[in-house]
Design an enzyme around this catalytic site. Structure first.
Site, PDB file in Angstrom:
ATOM      1  N   HIS A 185       0.873  -1.534  -0.012  1.00  0.00           N
ATOM      2  CA  HIS A 185      -0.038  -0.004   0.214  1.00  0.00           C
ATOM      3  C   HIS A 185       0.999   1.357   0.092  1.00  0.00           C
ATOM      4  O   HIS A 185       1.139   2.669  -0.818  1.00  0.00           O
ATOM      5  CB  HIS A 185      -0.429   0.185   0.985  1.00  0.00           C
ATOM      6  CG  HIS A 185      -1.741   1.452   1.323  1.00  0.00           C
ATOM      7  ND1 HIS A 185      -2.981   1.538   0.457  1.00  0.00           N
ATOM      8  CD2 HIS A 185      -1.754   1.981   2.368  1.00  0.00           C
ATOM      9  CE1 HIS A 185      -3.482   2.767   0.709  1.00  0.00           C
ATOM     10  NE2 HIS A 185      -2.821   2.793   2.162  1.00  0.00           N
TER      11      HIS A 185
HETATM   12  C1  HEM Z   1       2.027   4.795   7.234  1.00  0.00           C
HETATM   13  C2  HEM Z   1       1.624   4.622   5.650  1.00  0.00           C
HETATM   14  C3  HEM Z   1       0.237   4.485   5.202  1.00  0.00           C
HETATM   15  C4  HEM Z   1       0.577   5.794   3.578  1.00  0.00           C
HETATM   16  C5  HEM Z   1       1.794   6.400   3.064  1.00  0.00           C
HETATM   17  C6  HEM Z   1      -0.764   5.374   3.216  1.00  0.00           C
HETATM   18  C7  HEM Z   1      -0.829   6.641   2.172  1.00  0.00           C
HETATM   19  C8  HEM Z   1      -1.996   6.875   1.712  1.00  0.00           C
HETATM   20  C9  HEM Z   1      -2.649   7.419  -0.098  1.00  0.00           C
HETATM   21  C10 HEM Z   1      -1.579   8.500  -0.229  1.00  0.00           C
HETATM   22  C11 HEM Z   1      -4.013   6.626   0.310  1.00  0.00           C
HETATM   23  C12 HEM Z   1      -4.863   7.785  -1.140  1.00  0.00           C
HETATM   24  C13 HEM Z   1      -5.013   6.293  -1.771  1.00  0.00           C
HETATM   25  C14 HEM Z   1      -5.665   7.178  -3.632  1.00  0.00           C
HETATM   26  O1  HEM Z   1      -6.496   7.689  -2.744  1.00  0.00           O
HETATM   27  O2  HEM Z   1      -5.379   6.634  -4.271  1.00  0.00           O
HETATM   28  C15 HEM Z   1      -4.298   5.959   0.498  1.00  0.00           C
HETATM   29  C16 HEM Z   1      -5.578   5.392   1.367  1.00  0.00           C
HETATM   30  C17 HEM Z   1      -6.335   4.927   1.615  1.00  0.00           C
HETATM   31  N1  HEM Z   1      -5.397   3.679   2.858  1.00  0.00           N
HETATM   32 FE1  HEM Z   1      -3.467   4.014   3.084  1.00  0.00          FE
HETATM   33  N2  HEM Z   1      -1.555   4.490   3.415  1.00  0.00           N
HETATM   34  C18 HEM Z   1      -1.105   4.237   4.905  1.00  0.00           C
HETATM   35  C19 HEM Z   1      -1.014   3.499   6.266  1.00  0.00           C
HETATM   36  C20 HEM Z   1      -2.534   2.782   5.737  1.00  0.00           C
HETATM   37  C21 HEM Z   1      -3.016   1.644   6.969  1.00  0.00           C
HETATM   38  C22 HEM Z   1      -2.200   1.331   7.897  1.00  0.00           C
HETATM   39  C23 HEM Z   1      -4.513   1.139   6.448  1.00  0.00           C
HETATM   40  C24 HEM Z   1      -4.855   0.554   7.201  1.00  0.00           C
HETATM   41  C25 HEM Z   1      -4.951  -0.813   7.832  1.00  0.00           C
HETATM   42  C26 HEM Z   1      -4.595   2.277   5.580  1.00  0.00           C
HETATM   43  C27 HEM Z   1      -5.971   2.325   4.522  1.00  0.00           C
HETATM   44  C28 HEM Z   1      -6.172   2.750   3.411  1.00  0.00           C
HETATM   45  C29 HEM Z   1      -7.498   3.078   2.964  1.00  0.00           C
HETATM   46  C30 HEM Z   1      -8.981   1.733   3.059  1.00  0.00           C
HETATM   47  C31 HEM Z   1      -7.114   3.375   2.007  1.00  0.00           C
HETATM   48  C32 HEM Z   1      -8.360   4.392   0.780  1.00  0.00           C
HETATM   49  C33 HEM Z   1      -8.216   3.034  -0.662  1.00  0.00           C
HETATM   50  C34 HEM Z   1      -9.185   2.570  -0.482  1.00  0.00           C
HETATM   51  O3  HEM Z   1     -10.342   2.506  -0.342  1.00  0.00           O
HETATM   52  O4  HEM Z   1      -9.060   1.186  -1.620  1.00  0.00           O
HETATM   53  N3  HEM Z   1      -3.636   3.766   4.841  1.00  0.00           N
HETATM   54  N4  HEM Z   1      -3.395   5.390   1.894  1.00  0.00           N
END
Ligand code: HEM
Length: 234
Positions: A185
């Site tokens: 991710h």
């Molecule tokens: C700590 C480092 C993390 C970074 C740098 C990060 C970064 C991002 C970014 C940039 C997005 C937007 C993507 C888009 O709009 O196309 C996103 C979406 C998301 N992230 Fe993270 N994330 C991190 C950790 C996590 C963790 C630990 C979880 C869950 C356990 C998580 C769950 C999600 C979810 C559910 C979305 C929405 C995308 C979807 O529904 O498919 N993220 N993240």
């Protein structure tokens, strides 16, 4: 809606024709929800690894020692669970599998080679993001349920030793897979330039949206079925 941002050079004189188009992607509430979830997963992974192997026990120092780490770890898990539940309710619909997702996945080579002309237009999330979303959902439910079985302080008397042994194994496997999924991710968020800003500022450029999520951008602009022209950022 798609909006335009003031140019730094031309600040003060309104929207400049040369300014990039800026598109809202996430609300402040969604971003706070995301970063609480992300922070709790990182803390959970560090505290979990500290308890997982003696060679990593030194990490318990970050949480005030072994006993404190053992006590804090499950509570961080509870925060992660509810944090992710918030994300789940916000985004599950947008992560439902669509016909173009199968095509996108079948052309993964073109995705990696940046042959964008060979890829179908995708909505707010591509097939890779959707798979990560559903994997995270299953893994978090697995982690919290196996975690409860081994949370002796409150649930010690409800489960047998055999059940706890199986739960420890499931918990450890799910945690390792979760860390791998999390790395994928974060790697993808960094690899696709311009994505991090979606979760920090809540916005992306029109160019980014056009290149990576064209169907979503079209829906935002035209307000066609399945989209909400007045609430583009979720
Ligand atoms: C700590 C480092 C993390 C970074 C740098 C990060 C970064 C991002 C970014 C940039 C997005 C937007 C993507 C888009 O709009 O196309 C996103 C979406 C998301 N992230 Fe993270 N994330 C991190 C950790 C996590 C963790 C630990 C979880 C869950 C356990 C998580 C769950 C999600 C979810 C559910 C979305 C929405 C995308 C979807 O529904 O498919 N993220 N993240």
């Amino acid at each position: 809606m798609a909006t335009t941002e003031r140019s730094e050079i031309g600040a003060g004189d309104g929207v400049h024709p040369g300014d990039p188009v800026i598109v809202d992607r996430y609300t402040t509430a969604a971003r706070i929800n995301h970063w609480i979830t992300a922070t709790s997963l990182v803390l959970l992974a560090i505290s979990g690894l500290a308890l997982f192997h003696p060679s990593l026990f030194f990490l318990t120092g970050l949480f005030g020692g072994g006993t404190a780490t053992r006590a804090i770890h499950p509570w961080i898990g509870v925060i992660l669970f509810f944090g992710f539940l918030g994300l789940f309710f916000r985004f599950w619909k947008l992560n439902l599998w669509k016909r173009e997702d199968g095509t996108w996945l079948a052309r993964l080579r073109d995705v990696l080679a940046a042959h964008d002309d060979k890829l179908p237009e995708v909505g707010k999330y591509n097939a890779g993001q959707k798979m990560v979303f559903w994997l995270m959902s299953v893994l978090i439910v697995t982690l919290i349920s196996s975690g409860i079985v081994i949370w002796n302080e409150y649930f010690g008397t409800y489960f047998s030793v055999e059940q706890k042994r199986v739960a420890v194994l499931i918990h450890a496997i799910a945690a390792i897979v979760m860390i791998c999924v999390w790395i994928v991710h974060v790697y993808a968020a960094i690899w696709v330039r311009g994505t991090i800003g979606a979760m920090t500022r809540g916005q992306v450029t029109g160019g980014w949206a056009w290149r990576h999520h064209r169907k979503w951008l079209r829906e935002l602009v035209t307000g066609k079925p399945g989209d909400r022209p007045h609430a583009p950022a979720e």
